[in-house]
Scaffold this active site. Structure first.
Site, mmCIF file in Angstrom:
data_model
loop_
_atom_site.group_PDB
_atom_site.id
_atom_site.type_symbol
_atom_site.label_atom_id
_atom_site.label_comp_id
_atom_site.label_asym_id
_atom_site.label_seq_id
_atom_site.Cartn_x
_atom_site.Cartn_y
_atom_site.Cartn_z
ATOM 1 N N LYS A 70 0.824 -1.214 0.000
ATOM 2 C CA LYS A 70 0.000 0.000 0.000
ATOM 3 C C LYS A 70 0.856 1.261 0.000
ATOM 4 O O LYS A 70 0.486 2.280 -0.564
ATOM 5 C CB LYS A 70 -0.908 -0.039 1.233
ATOM 6 C CG LYS A 70 -1.915 1.076 1.297
ATOM 7 C CD LYS A 70 -2.919 0.762 2.370
ATOM 8 C CE LYS A 70 -3.891 1.902 2.596
ATOM 9 N NZ LYS A 70 -4.905 1.517 3.585
ATOM 10 N N ASP A 169 -6.127 6.207 14.224
ATOM 11 C CA ASP A 169 -5.954 4.913 13.536
ATOM 12 C C ASP A 169 -4.488 4.470 13.603
ATOM 13 O O ASP A 169 -3.625 5.035 12.937
ATOM 14 C CB ASP A 169 -6.411 5.100 12.076
ATOM 15 C CG ASP A 169 -6.292 3.817 11.250
ATOM 16 O OD1 ASP A 169 -5.657 2.858 11.717
ATOM 17 O OD2 ASP A 169 -6.828 3.788 10.124
#
Ligand code: AMP
Length: 605
Positions: A70, A169
């Protein structure tokens, strides 16, 4: 065309797929975790591996495995895996294909359309590469959704009224914080900060270093130099230890025969406390708070403007994360949606809405109450025997197990009274007493004796509370049925009476208290009490493996189902008798059976 639309969290470390099934949005996939490691590789035989199998070979064959792709999405940089070169979106497409296959197996239908999430900071080329990955995997990407938006949908903030939320997060390799306003399906990310190279992997690295240093101290061999297989084992052990430390005050790391020298196996055995671990990771967690401040500043909002802090990412289970956020922002973060599934669930909510379903939020099983025990502490400068702090916090997903550490409060104290409460008040007497038991026969010692209190709450509302004397493993346990049921007026009245009795000891130093820091077994099922005592672990002198087996077993006793526990105790006794009489064959047989039982039990926990 089918109205199935899947929601996908294409993550740096793990990826998940969710869809509307059986009346609600669910994460689909095999096993308990339903997470696919975002890893792709080729086995030595040239077979394509996606997920767990690729991740398992990563440490041994880094040149044949790719992870964290990613980070490279949107770039033209090819990655070499084995003898082939791939674009980042091609690797991501392999991960998406596998997820689509998981959904196919769960639903009997392969999704053709999907909502895929990306970080709020992803640029257009990164978003386009994500769309292309979908297309390569045979998925029409109907929406690219920002991860913080997905998290707020999962937590139910897309209900139509305006909300301002802070989303924290912390995953395996990345950290992001976003301040978001949500009104129905319209979400605006006001500000976002983070660190693309900070996450749970860094915590694993710090623990691996600590384990390697310990092994070197014990045996004079540095596994970091030229022992890739041993180093890979340490890294696994470190990650497991890290996860346990989120719920336990201590963890014992045992790696048998990590290396051999002159045909002799070299073992690693070390105990690490949560305090020590938190000391190691504190600077990293503190650095995330700088990003939180920056995001608040950039959004023009103050902590008081936040309706909630939502926790996302597996690493937010680390207790230090919540405690530092409470300290800094003054708001208790919400973690009632499984932190590592929240983004996928939110993507599933959006996908279901796009498919025409009126989904408001995801359904999760959480504990509606906090549970804890009272202890002798300090209130207003005076010792107070009814201090209270929850061990299980309300709104935590079920099933769960949490352990806290307490200390006896007097020299030579051999008994402790354990009072179990439901509630959140710092004064135990203002909470609801749900059970109590006495631990007797503790080792009489001058120094404070460490007692661990373990609570396990399952989906059926059965609460098990165990007190374990850490040095011997001796333990006592109660089981409270229907812990999640709202109490009737009569029960509350009866509880109040008991509280009144306790209240009368207010301010007195009681001999059987403990201070913030369990081995007997008692069962209280709807009021009836049955006491079963567990023996202290036997010492089969001279056999380290059996000793460690027994100790492991003692740690697990409280977690076992009644039949397994009976079998384990029976095997302990057999080992004890065989060790005492020197019957090697019987010793081998009983310890082999115990090993198998533990293997089975550990797999269940
Ligand atoms: P994610 O990227 O959200 O899937 O998060 C993965 C990270 O969460 C990995 O570093 C895991 O080791 C970490 N993690 C998973 N469970 C726990 C836990 N119980 N305590 C601390 N970290 C955890």
């Amino acid at each position: 065309m089918s109205d199935l639309i899947a929601g996908i969290d294409l993550g740096t470390t793990n990826s998940e797929i969710a869809a509307f099934a059986g009346g609600q949005v669910r994460v689909l996939g095999p096993g308990d975790t339903r997470m696919l490691p975002s890893c792709v590789g080729f086995s030595p035989a040239g077979e394509l591996l996606v997920g767990e199998a690729a991740r398992n070979q990563q440490a041994l064959y880094p040149e044949r495995t790719v992870r964290s792709i990613k980070r490279k999405m949107g770039s033209e940089e090819k990655v070499r895996v084995g003898s082939k070169d791939f674009l980042p979106q091609e690797i991501s497409a392999l991960i998406l294909r596998e997820l689509a296959e998981w959904a196919h197996r769960a639903l009997g239908e392969r999704p053709q359309r999907a909502v895929i999430t990306v970080p709020a900071y992803f640029s257009d080329p990164q978003r386009n590469a994500t769309r292309e990955a979908g297309a390569l995997a045979g998925l029409e990407v109907v929406r690219i959704l920002n991860e913080p938006t997905a998290a707020s949908l999962a937590y139910g903030y897309g209900d139509g009224s305006p909300h301002t939320v802070l989303i924290y997060d912390l995953g395996g390799g990345t950290f992001d914080v976003s301040v978001v306003t949500v009104e129905g399906d319209i979400t605006e990310v006001l500000a976002s900060h983070g660190n693309n190279h900070l996450g749970g992997d860094d915590f694993d690295d710090l623990l691996t270093e600590r384990l390697a240093a310990e092994f070197e101290k014990q045996h004079g061999v540095d596994v970091r130099q030229g022992h890739p297989a041993a180093k890979a084992r340490l890294w696994w052990a470190a990650e497991e230890a890290k996860k346990k430390l989120s719920f336990e005050p201590y963890v014992k790391v045992r790696e048998e025969a990590l290396l051999t020298r002159l045909f002799r196996p070299l073992h690693l055995e070390v105990e690490i406390s949560r305090d020590e671990y938190e000391g190691m990771i504190r600077p990293l967690v503190e650095s995330t708070l700088d990003s939180v401040s920056k995001a608040l500043q950039d959004s023009g909002k103050k902590p008081g403007d936040m309706d909630a802090i939502l926790l996302v990412g597996g690493s937010t289970r680390t207790p230090l994360v919540s405690s530092l956020l409470i300290e800094n922002i003054g708001l208790e973060p919400r973690q009632d949606v499984h932190p590592d599934l929240a983004v996928a669930l939110g993507a599933g909510v959006m996908a279901s809405r796009l498919a025409g379903r009126a989904v408001e939020r995801v359904l999760v099983d959480v504990s509606p109450y906090s549970f804890g025990v009272s202890y002798l502490g300090d209130r207003g400068g005076y010792p107070y025997p009814h201090c209270y702090k929850p061990i299980i916090r309300r709104n935590t997903p079920l099933p769960l197990t949490r352990t806290e550490q307490y200390m006896t409060s007097h020299p030579y104290q051999t008994e402790v009274d354990v009072h179990v409460y439901q509630g959140d008040d710092e004064d135990a007497l203002k909470n609801i007493l749900v059970g109590d038991f006495r631990v007797e026969g503790l080792t009489a010692m001058e120094d404070a004796n460490e007692i661990l209190c373990r609570m396990r709450l399952d989906l059926d509302g059965i609460l098990e509370v165990a007190a374990v004397e850490k040095r011997t493993g001796k333990s006592k346990q109660i089981r409270i049925a229907n812990a999640l049921r709202a109490k009737s007026a009569e029960e509350i009245a009866a509880g109040r009476e008991q509280i009144q009795e306790l209240y009368e000891t207010r301010g007195e130093m009681v001999g059987d208290a403990w201070e913030t820091a369990e081995d007997l077994e008692e069962e209280v099922v709807d009021g009836g009490a049955q006491v079963v005592e567990m023996p202290a672990p036997v010492r089969a002198d001279g056999d380290a493996e059996i000793e460690s087996l027994l100790e492991r077993s003692h740690w697990l006793l409280a977690k076992m189902h009644a039949e397994d526990r009976e079998e384990a105790i029976d095997l302990h006794e057999k080992i004890d008798t065989a060790a005492a009489s020197g019957d090697v064959a019987a010793l081998k047989e009983a310890s082999g059976a115990l090993k198998e039982l533990l293997f089975f039990v550990e797999g269940q926990n």
